[in-house]
Motif scaffolding. Structure first.
Motif, PDB file in Angstrom:
ATOM      1  N   GLY A 128       0.801  -1.221   0.000  1.00 23.45           N
ATOM      2  CA  GLY A 128       0.000   0.000   0.000  1.00 23.45           C
ATOM      3  C   GLY A 128       0.831   1.268   0.000  1.00 23.45           C
ATOM      4  O   GLY A 128       0.397   2.311   0.484  1.00 23.45           O
ATOM      5  N   LYS A 129       2.055   1.193  -0.565  1.00 18.72           N
ATOM      6  CA  LYS A 129       2.952   2.345  -0.564  1.00 18.72           C
ATOM      7  C   LYS A 129       3.283   2.832  -1.975  1.00 18.72           C
ATOM      8  O   LYS A 129       4.290   3.498  -2.184  1.00 18.72           O
ATOM      9  CB  LYS A 129       4.254   1.994   0.158  1.00 18.72           C
ATOM     10  CG  LYS A 129       4.056   1.684   1.629  1.00 18.72           C
ATOM     11  CD  LYS A 129       5.367   1.353   2.292  1.00 18.72           C
ATOM     12  CE  LYS A 129       5.165   1.058   3.766  1.00 18.72           C
ATOM     13  NZ  LYS A 129       6.427   0.709   4.427  1.00 18.72           N
ATOM     14  N   LEU A 130       2.453   2.486  -2.947  1.00 16.22           N
ATOM     15  CA  LEU A 130       2.698   2.905  -4.323  1.00 16.22           C
ATOM     16  C   LEU A 130       1.835   4.121  -4.634  1.00 16.22           C
ATOM     17  O   LEU A 130       0.611   4.065  -4.502  1.00 16.22           O
ATOM     18  CB  LEU A 130       2.361   1.762  -5.288  1.00 16.22           C
ATOM     19  CG  LEU A 130       2.487   2.075  -6.772  1.00 16.22           C
ATOM     20  CD1 LEU A 130       3.936   2.393  -7.132  1.00 16.22           C
ATOM     21  CD2 LEU A 130       1.985   0.897  -7.605  1.00 16.22           C
ATOM     22  N   TRP A 131       2.474   5.200  -5.015  1.00 13.68           N
ATOM     23  CA  TRP A 131       1.774   6.413  -5.417  1.00 13.68           C
ATOM     24  C   TRP A 131       1.908   6.533  -6.920  1.00 13.68           C
ATOM     25  O   TRP A 131       3.016   6.564  -7.447  1.00 13.68           O
ATOM     26  CB  TRP A 131       2.380   7.659  -4.759  1.00 13.68           C
ATOM     27  CG  TRP A 131       2.392   7.615  -3.268  1.00 13.68           C
ATOM     28  CD1 TRP A 131       1.356   7.307  -2.440  1.00 13.68           C
ATOM     29  CD2 TRP A 131       3.513   7.879  -2.419  1.00 13.68           C
ATOM     30  NE1 TRP A 131       1.746   7.376  -1.124  1.00 13.68           N
ATOM     31  CE2 TRP A 131       3.075   7.727  -1.088  1.00 13.68           C
ATOM     32  CE3 TRP A 131       4.834   8.236  -2.638  1.00 13.68           C
ATOM     33  CZ2 TRP A 131       3.908   7.923   0.014  1.00 13.68           C
ATOM     34  CZ3 TRP A 131       5.667   8.427  -1.554  1.00 13.68           C
ATOM     35  CH2 TRP A 131       5.201   8.270  -0.250  1.00 13.68           C
ATOM     36  N   GLY A 132       0.818   6.603  -7.620  1.00 16.79           N
ATOM     37  CA  GLY A 132       0.910   6.702  -9.068  1.00 16.79           C
ATOM     38  C   GLY A 132      -0.396   7.141  -9.698  1.00 16.79           C
ATOM     39  O   GLY A 132      -1.468   7.009  -9.099  1.00 16.79           O
ATOM     40  N   PHE A 133      -0.277   7.657 -10.888  1.00 16.44           N
ATOM     41  CA  PHE A 133      -1.422   8.085 -11.687  1.00 16.44           C
ATOM     42  C   PHE A 133      -1.166   7.686 -13.129  1.00 16.44           C
ATOM     43  O   PHE A 133      -0.023   7.621 -13.564  1.00 16.44           O
ATOM     44  CB  PHE A 133      -1.586   9.618 -11.671  1.00 16.44           C
ATOM     45  CG  PHE A 133      -1.869  10.190 -10.326  1.00 16.44           C
ATOM     46  CD1 PHE A 133      -3.147  10.165  -9.797  1.00 16.44           C
ATOM     47  CD2 PHE A 133      -0.848  10.771  -9.590  1.00 16.44           C
ATOM     48  CE1 PHE A 133      -3.400  10.714  -8.541  1.00 16.44           C
ATOM     49  CE2 PHE A 133      -1.090  11.320  -8.347  1.00 16.44           C
ATOM     50  CZ  PHE A 133      -2.379  11.291  -7.828  1.00 16.44           C
ATOM     51  N   ILE A 134      -2.227   7.459 -13.857  1.00 13.53           N
ATOM     52  CA  ILE A 134      -2.138   7.349 -15.302  1.00 13.53           C
ATOM     53  C   ILE A 134      -3.306   8.151 -15.860  1.00 13.53           C
ATOM     54  O   ILE A 134      -4.429   8.058 -15.363  1.00 13.53           O
ATOM     55  CB  ILE A 134      -2.140   5.886 -15.801  1.00 13.53           C
ATOM     56  CG1 ILE A 134      -1.894   5.852 -17.299  1.00 13.53           C
ATOM     57  CG2 ILE A 134      -3.414   5.176 -15.423  1.00 13.53           C
ATOM     58  CD1 ILE A 134      -1.553   4.469 -17.838  1.00 13.53           C
TER      59      ILE A 134
END
Length: 187
Positions: A128-134
């Motif tokens: 739960g430590k992934l920060w991302g956007f697409i």
């Protein structure tokens, strides 16, 4: 912004124009060595310890990177009767600027940074430590190029940040054309 890492002089950007340079940078261990040297110059022994590989293996990959102009000896020191070499990158950023080879040698495809990021980010996602956007947007080639220039500035800022803390963070950024569908023009 102050130039923090690494602890030696290097160019901001170098174009990779030869097939052997692109091939050299495409190997995962060589990419890791280049990433480690963003922080400071290091010896083959230090690099081997960091990547948990035999010194002879790391020495081979350092030699490949050096022969192709991606690494250089930035300082030396005497340890007993042996001269120890510290290697550093030749540039903060390497980019592809392939020109047709006069010998007809094909330029290998560049490695896919997003494939590397996907592989590296799996554990962070599970924790739960992934920060991302697409996001997707229909924009012109000129707008995409301008956006890329702004992203390159952000990458440069990330590269120059002072090194601290216990965790190594990855940073992936890109822009690419897709086959994503678009709506017809509004009536």
């Amino acid at each position: 912004m102050a130039d923090n890492p690494p602890d030696y002089e290097l160019a901001d950007r170098i174009a990779l124009t030869r097939p052997d340079q692109v091939k050299a940078i495409g190997h995962p261990l060589r990419t890791m060595i280049l990433q480690l040297l963003h922080e400071r110059a290091a010896t083959v022994t230090e690099l081997a310890e960091a990547v948990e590989r035999p010194k002879s293996t790391v020495a081979h990959h350092v030699d490949v990177l050096t022969r192709n102009g991606l690494l250089q000896v930035v300082r030396t020191r005497k340890v007993r009767a042996i001269e120890e070499r510290f290697y550093g990158r030749t540039a903060r950023m390497f980019y592809m600027a392939a020109e047709p080879s006069p010998t007809g040698e094909q330029m290998p495809g560049d490695f896919n940074d997003f494939e590397v990021a996907a592989r590296e980010s799996g554990k962070a996602f599970e924790q739960g430590k992934l920060w991302g956007f697409i996001r997707h947007a229909r924009i012109s080639q000129d707008q995409a190029s301008q956006f890329w220039d702004r992203m390159a500035q952000l990458v440069d800022e990330f590269d120059r940040m002072p090194r601290s803390g216990e965790t190594m963070y990855g940073f992936a950024i890109g822009i690419y054309p897709t086959d994503h569908p678009t709506l017809p023009a509004a009536e």
